[in-house]
Design an enzyme around this catalytic site. Structure first.
Site, PDB file in Angstrom:
ATOM      1  N   GLY A  70       0.812  -1.221   0.000  1.00 47.73           N
ATOM      2  CA  GLY A  70       0.000   0.000   0.000  1.00 47.73           C
ATOM      3  C   GLY A  70       0.846   1.273   0.000  1.00 47.73           C
ATOM      4  O   GLY A  70       2.081   1.225  -0.105  1.00 47.73           O
ATOM      5  N   TYR A  71       0.164   2.378   0.128  1.00 45.01           N
ATOM      6  CA  TYR A  71       0.818   3.693   0.007  1.00 45.01           C
ATOM      7  C   TYR A  71       1.910   3.890   1.070  1.00 45.01           C
ATOM      8  O   TYR A  71       3.094   4.050   0.752  1.00 45.01           O
ATOM      9  CB  TYR A  71      -0.258   4.774   0.095  1.00 45.01           C
ATOM     10  CG  TYR A  71       0.221   6.202   0.153  1.00 45.01           C
ATOM     11  CD1 TYR A  71       1.233   6.664  -0.685  1.00 45.01           C
ATOM     12  CD2 TYR A  71      -0.367   7.106   1.036  1.00 45.01           C
ATOM     13  CE1 TYR A  71       1.650   7.992  -0.637  1.00 45.01           C
ATOM     14  CE2 TYR A  71       0.034   8.432   1.076  1.00 45.01           C
ATOM     15  CZ  TYR A  71       1.049   8.867   0.248  1.00 45.01           C
ATOM     16  OH  TYR A  71       1.459  10.171   0.296  1.00 45.01           O
ATOM     17  N   LEU A 110      -3.553  -7.479  -1.637  1.00 46.46           N
ATOM     18  CA  LEU A 110      -3.683  -6.697  -2.881  1.00 46.46           C
ATOM     19  C   LEU A 110      -5.121  -6.242  -3.139  1.00 46.46           C
ATOM     20  O   LEU A 110      -5.484  -5.940  -4.268  1.00 46.46           O
ATOM     21  CB  LEU A 110      -3.143  -7.484  -4.097  1.00 46.46           C
ATOM     22  CG  LEU A 110      -1.665  -7.897  -4.028  1.00 46.46           C
ATOM     23  CD1 LEU A 110      -1.252  -8.651  -5.294  1.00 46.46           C
ATOM     24  CD2 LEU A 110      -0.748  -6.680  -3.841  1.00 46.46           C
ATOM     25  N   LYS A 114      -9.343   1.918  14.729  1.00 46.43           N
ATOM     26  CA  LYS A 114      -7.962   2.270  15.094  1.00 46.43           C
ATOM     27  C   LYS A 114      -7.840   2.399  16.623  1.00 46.43           C
ATOM     28  O   LYS A 114      -6.878   1.915  17.221  1.00 46.43           O
ATOM     29  CB  LYS A 114      -7.544   3.582  14.415  1.00 46.43           C
ATOM     30  CG  LYS A 114      -7.344   3.459  12.917  1.00 46.43           C
ATOM     31  CD  LYS A 114      -6.070   2.713  12.565  1.00 46.43           C
ATOM     32  CE  LYS A 114      -5.904   2.493  11.074  1.00 46.43           C
ATOM     33  NZ  LYS A 114      -4.789   1.627  10.703  1.00 46.43           N
ATOM     34  N   TYR A 158     -14.236   3.725  11.096  1.00 43.38           N
ATOM     35  CA  TYR A 158     -12.808   3.573  10.780  1.00 43.38           C
ATOM     36  C   TYR A 158     -11.954   4.016  11.974  1.00 43.38           C
ATOM     37  O   TYR A 158     -11.057   3.303  12.430  1.00 43.38           O
ATOM     38  CB  TYR A 158     -12.450   4.396   9.537  1.00 43.38           C
ATOM     39  CG  TYR A 158     -10.982   4.658   9.394  1.00 43.38           C
ATOM     40  CD1 TYR A 158     -10.111   3.619   9.056  1.00 43.38           C
ATOM     41  CD2 TYR A 158     -10.438   5.923   9.634  1.00 43.38           C
ATOM     42  CE1 TYR A 158      -8.755   3.845   8.950  1.00 43.38           C
ATOM     43  CE2 TYR A 158      -9.080   6.155   9.529  1.00 43.38           C
ATOM     44  CZ  TYR A 158      -8.241   5.125   9.187  1.00 43.38           C
ATOM     45  OH  TYR A 158      -6.889   5.351   9.098  1.00 43.38           O
ATOM     46  N   LEU A 178      -7.644  14.905  -0.057  1.00 38.49           N
ATOM     47  CA  LEU A 178      -7.493  16.149  -0.813  1.00 38.49           C
ATOM     48  C   LEU A 178      -6.417  16.091  -1.902  1.00 38.49           C
ATOM     49  O   LEU A 178      -6.693  16.399  -3.068  1.00 38.49           O
ATOM     50  CB  LEU A 178      -7.186  17.302   0.160  1.00 38.49           C
ATOM     51  CG  LEU A 178      -6.943  18.654  -0.505  1.00 38.49           C
ATOM     52  CD1 LEU A 178      -8.206  19.164  -1.186  1.00 38.49           C
ATOM     53  CD2 LEU A 178      -6.445  19.670   0.509  1.00 38.49           C
ATOM     54  N   SER A 184      -3.829   6.546  13.720  1.00 41.66           N
ATOM     55  CA  SER A 184      -4.197   7.762  12.990  1.00 41.66           C
ATOM     56  C   SER A 184      -4.653   8.842  13.948  1.00 41.66           C
ATOM     57  O   SER A 184      -5.237   8.560  15.003  1.00 41.66           O
ATOM     58  CB  SER A 184      -5.350   7.391  12.056  1.00 41.66           C
ATOM     59  OG  SER A 184      -5.976   8.555  11.571  1.00 41.66           O
TER      60      SER A 184
HETATM   61  N1  UFG Z   1     -11.049  18.339   1.274  1.00 41.07           N
HETATM   62  C1  UFG Z   1     -11.666  19.136   0.317  1.00 41.07           C
HETATM   63  N2  UFG Z   1     -11.957  18.575  -0.891  1.00 41.07           N
HETATM   64  C2  UFG Z   1     -11.670  17.278  -1.199  1.00 41.07           C
HETATM   65  C3  UFG Z   1     -11.050  16.463  -0.210  1.00 41.07           C
HETATM   66  C4  UFG Z   1     -10.773  17.036   1.022  1.00 41.07           C
HETATM   67  O1  UFG Z   1     -11.930  20.316   0.538  1.00 41.07           O
HETATM   68  O2  UFG Z   1     -11.956  16.837  -2.315  1.00 41.07           O
HETATM   69  C5  UFG Z   1     -10.688  18.940   2.575  1.00 41.07           C
HETATM   70  C6  UFG Z   1     -11.340  18.313   3.778  1.00 41.07           C
HETATM   71  O3  UFG Z   1     -12.575  18.892   4.039  1.00 41.07           O
HETATM   72  C7  UFG Z   1     -10.291  18.606   4.854  1.00 41.07           C
HETATM   73  C8  UFG Z   1      -8.962  18.563   4.099  1.00 41.07           C
HETATM   74  O4  UFG Z   1      -9.294  18.763   2.728  1.00 41.07           O
HETATM   75  O5  UFG Z   1     -10.459  19.892   5.360  1.00 41.07           O
HETATM   76  C9  UFG Z   1      -8.227  17.248   4.233  1.00 41.07           C
HETATM   77  O6  UFG Z   1      -9.110  16.199   3.865  1.00 41.07           O
HETATM   78  P1  UFG Z   1      -8.564  14.718   3.593  1.00 41.07           P
HETATM   79  O7  UFG Z   1      -9.716  13.896   3.129  1.00 41.07           O
HETATM   80  O8  UFG Z   1      -7.356  14.769   2.729  1.00 41.07           O
HETATM   81  O9  UFG Z   1      -8.047  14.239   5.015  1.00 41.07           O
HETATM   82  P2  UFG Z   1      -8.824  14.137   6.414  1.00 41.07           P
HETATM   83  O10 UFG Z   1      -8.142  15.100   7.336  1.00 41.07           O
HETATM   84  O11 UFG Z   1     -10.277  14.240   6.279  1.00 41.07           O
HETATM   85  O12 UFG Z   1      -8.530  12.633   6.832  1.00 41.07           O
HETATM   86  C10 UFG Z   1      -7.216  12.102   6.799  1.00 41.07           C
HETATM   87  C11 UFG Z   1      -7.311  10.621   6.447  1.00 41.07           C
HETATM   88  C12 UFG Z   1      -7.943   9.834   7.538  1.00 41.07           C
HETATM   89  C13 UFG Z   1      -7.263  10.121   8.816  1.00 41.07           C
HETATM   90  C14 UFG Z   1      -7.206  11.604   9.107  1.00 41.07           C
HETATM   91  C15 UFG Z   1      -6.382  11.867  10.313  1.00 41.07           C
HETATM   92  O13 UFG Z   1      -8.079  10.441   5.273  1.00 41.07           O
HETATM   93  O14 UFG Z   1      -7.803   8.455   7.258  1.00 41.07           O
HETATM   94  O15 UFG Z   1      -6.612  12.287   8.017  1.00 41.07           O
HETATM   95  O16 UFG Z   1      -6.453  13.182  10.698  1.00 41.07           O
HETATM   96  F1  UFG Z   1      -7.896   9.503   9.794  1.00 41.07           F
END
Ligand code: UFG
Length: 338
Positions: free
Chosen positions: A11-12, A34, A154, A150, A199, A126
């Site tokens: 994985g990543y 996988l 954890k 999820y 994001l 996490s």
């Molecule tokens: N965001 C957007 N648009 C998108 C995707 C995300 O605006 O298309 C914003 C979200 O609202 C957030 C930021 O970008 O403010 C980060 O979002 P992510 O989905 O990249 O990450 P998260 O912080 O929501 O979650 C990540 C992991 C989780 C983990 C968490 C720990 O996906 O598995 O960090 O803090 F648990």
């Protein structure tokens, strides 16, 4: 040479950790089903490091197959446990699948470890276990209050390991990752962007022309520019924290140690997109949409414990994180599929 069994090594985060392990002289045994990864990174890890590794396509729920791996490999010194389902939204829709995979899978792994007298483990946790933080930055003492299945898995796995460490005298290191981003500087391994949840993979896909725009999930948060603020950490820095954790086992007799792995600096969604524009020279259209259910305003780590105790510090700044993500994405627009 020490032999490390890595679940989820295809994985990543797992693949980047395997590179760092091999470069640091460890022998690596990967167990991965996988289900959310490809075989291709195995070849690339070998090419990047010039080292061989052992790969077993096994689901950790399959106890017989897992036992056979431990028997065949013999002399496993420690386990690094990444294998898990990891999409927050999907976990809300399919809680039983998440609890079964992550909890039963981990329990099966821990039982097999116990049967084979393997008692050292680094666990991939996490920042999600903290839920909506009461104070920023978050120290490891902040309350555990996960808000989705999820995150609950954890938190539960952490508790299972703490109890196991205490009773069976295991050495347990729990790493709570903040927001992993970026890719190996070679551009040969990275986050396979076929199924983005986060994001940066979305922004990368817009930059490379696979998507039309990035949706900003809410611009009315209580943050400087109204968009969500996160502590982004380069995946190579994160990978190195696992190597430091293995080194820590040699110098501690505490059963369980817990560390936040972040940079201590937060960036907003708008800042992320803007930096991506600067690095890539691409336009990157954004559309502001509603808040995503379950999202919080700000999440930033206090990682000073990892800095002092693990002798680990994050080395890559935001620009370097995004440069590496762009390098990977532009080299392989469709990830491992080419
Ligand atoms: N965001 C957007 N648009 C998108 C995707 C995300 O605006 O298309 C914003 C979200 O609202 C957030 C930021 O970008 O403010 C980060 O979002 P992510 O989905 O990249 O990450 P998260 O912080 O929501 O979650 C990540 C992991 C989780 C983990 C968490 C720990 O996906 O598995 O960090 O803090 F648990």
């Amino acid at each position: 040479m020490k032999k490390i069994l890595v679940t989820g090594g295809a994985g990543y985060i797992g693949s980047h950790t395997c590179v760092e392990l091999l470069d640091s002289g460890y022998e690596v045994v990967i167990v991965d089903d996988l289900s959310n990864s490809e075989l291709e990174p195995m070849k690339r890890i070998k090419a990047l490091t010039g080292k061989s590794l052992s790969f077993h396509q096994v689901n950790i729920l399959d106890k017989d197959a897992l036992n056979a791996v431990f028997e065949k490999e013999g002399n496993i010194d420690a386990v690094i446990h990444f294998a898990a389902l990891k999409a927050v939204g999907e976990s809300v829709e399919q809680p039983l699948r998440y609890y079964h995979n992550n909890i039963t899978g981990s329990l099966t792994l821990f039982e097999v470890m116990q049967d084979h007298a393997v008692s050292k483990i680094v666990f991939s946790s996490s920042a999600t276990v903290y839920g909506d933080p009461e104070t920023i930055p978050l120290t490891e003492k902040a309350p555990i209050q996960a808000t989705n299945p999820y995150g609950q898995t954890k938190a539960m796995m952490e508790q299972i390991l703490m109890d196991t460490g205490e009773t069976y005298d295991w050495d347990v290191i729990i790493l709570r990752y903040f927001n992993p981003v970026g890719a190996h500087p070679s551009g040969e391994i990275g986050e396979d962007p076929n199924y983005p949840n986060n994001l940066l993979p979305f922004v990368s896909q817009v930059a490379v022309g696979l998507r039309e725009h990035v949706t900003i999930f809410g611009d009315d948060y209580d943050t400087p520019d109204g968009t969500g603020v996160r502590d982004y950490i380069h995946v190579v820095d994160l990978a190195k924290a696992h190597v430091k954790s293995l080194e820590k086992f040699a110098t501690t007799d505490q059963e369980t140690l817990v560390y936040n792995i972040g940079t201590g600096v937060g960036y907003s969604v708008k800042e992320m997109v803007e930096t991506f524009r600067e690095v890539s020279g691409k336009e990157i259209k954004t559309v502001t949409g509603p808040r995503r259910s379950g999202d919080i305003a700000t999440c930033i780590a206090d990682s000073s414990l990892a800095n002092t105790d693990l002798k680990w510090t994050a080395e890559y700044d935001l620009k370097a994180m995004i440069e590496s993500a762009w390098n990977w994405q532009s080299k392989y627009p469709n990830g491992y599929k080419g």
